[in-house]
Design a protein around this motif. Structure first.
Motif, PDB file in Angstrom:
ATOM      1  N   PHE A  30     -54.666 -65.766  -1.120  1.00  0.00           N
ATOM      2  CA  PHE A  30     -55.519 -64.775  -1.786  1.00  0.00           C
ATOM      3  C   PHE A  30     -56.856 -65.430  -2.022  1.00  0.00           C
ATOM      4  N   LEU A  31     -57.915 -64.791  -1.525  1.00  0.00           N
ATOM      5  CA  LEU A  31     -59.279 -65.259  -1.757  1.00  0.00           C
ATOM      6  C   LEU A  31     -59.973 -64.233  -2.625  1.00  0.00           C
ATOM      7  N   GLY A  32     -60.443 -64.647  -3.767  1.00  0.00           N
ATOM      8  CA  GLY A  32     -61.130 -63.707  -4.637  1.00  0.00           C
ATOM      9  C   GLY A  32     -61.219 -64.216  -6.055  1.00  0.00           C
ATOM     10  N   THR A  33     -61.693 -63.351  -6.912  1.00  0.00           N
ATOM     11  CA  THR A  33     -61.894 -63.677  -8.317  1.00  0.00           C
ATOM     12  C   THR A  33     -60.667 -63.259  -9.119  1.00  0.00           C
ATOM     13  N   PRO A  34     -60.173 -64.132  -9.978  1.00  0.00           N
ATOM     14  CA  PRO A  34     -59.000 -63.767 -10.777  1.00  0.00           C
ATOM     15  C   PRO A  34     -59.346 -62.772 -11.881  1.00  0.00           C
ATOM     16  N   VAL A  35     -58.360 -62.008 -12.265  1.00  0.00           N
ATOM     17  CA  VAL A  35     -58.471 -61.124 -13.421  1.00  0.00           C
ATOM     18  C   VAL A  35     -57.706 -61.833 -14.534  1.00  0.00           C
ATOM     19  N   GLY A  36     -58.413 -62.316 -15.543  1.00  0.00           N
ATOM     20  CA  GLY A  36     -57.792 -63.135 -16.576  1.00  0.00           C
ATOM     21  C   GLY A  36     -57.805 -64.598 -16.143  1.00  0.00           C
ATOM     22  N   GLY A  37     -56.926 -65.382 -16.739  1.00  0.00           N
ATOM     23  CA  GLY A  37     -56.845 -66.801 -16.396  1.00  0.00           C
ATOM     24  C   GLY A  37     -56.391 -66.995 -14.961  1.00  0.00           C
ATOM     25  N   ARG A  38     -56.972 -67.984 -14.282  1.00  0.00           N
ATOM     26  CA  ARG A  38     -56.677 -68.127 -12.858  1.00  0.00           C
ATOM     27  C   ARG A  38     -55.225 -68.510 -12.583  1.00  0.00           C
TER      28      ARG A  38
END
Length: 119
Positions: A30-38
């Protein structure tokens, strides 16, 4: 760091399929920005692999946030130690820092599959 090109994404898919055939484990990225803590986000992604999650390895990369997490399922963890994952992550991070997202992913997938196959 820029996103993957179509050719690089194909190379990553091919590497994932090869890693699964060689090791018998399920691999995902998965490449992307986390939602919440990584870490929590990466663990949720791993759990979303459903019935395959005990035999799965997830590589999560937040290139913008310069973060990387490798999550292993219960059965996969027997074949991939935390130390092996840590060393792979360090090598991947070095490649990422040189601006080579695809190369780091390919290295990580192949390294983890090789280590899981050896055990």
């Amino acid at each position: 760091m820029r996103a993957l090109t179509a050719a690089q994404a194909d190379d990553v898919r091919t590497a994932l399929e090869s890693a699964e055939r060689r090791s018998g484990l399920r691999f995902g990225t998965f490449l992307g920005t986390p939602v919440g803590g990584r870490r929590h986000f990466a663990e949720r992604l791993h759990a979303a692999m459903g019935a395959e999650s005990p035999d799965a390895v997830l590589i999560f990369v937040d290139a913008a946030g310069r973060a990387l997490e490798i999550v292993t399922g219960e059965n996969a963890r027997r074949r991939l130690s935390d130390g092996a994952c840590r060393l792979t992550a360090m090598s991947m991070a070095t490649t990422f820092s040189a601006g080579d997202l695809a190369g780091g992913l390919l290295y990580g997938i192949n390294s983890l599959a090789e280590q899981a196959t050896r055990r």
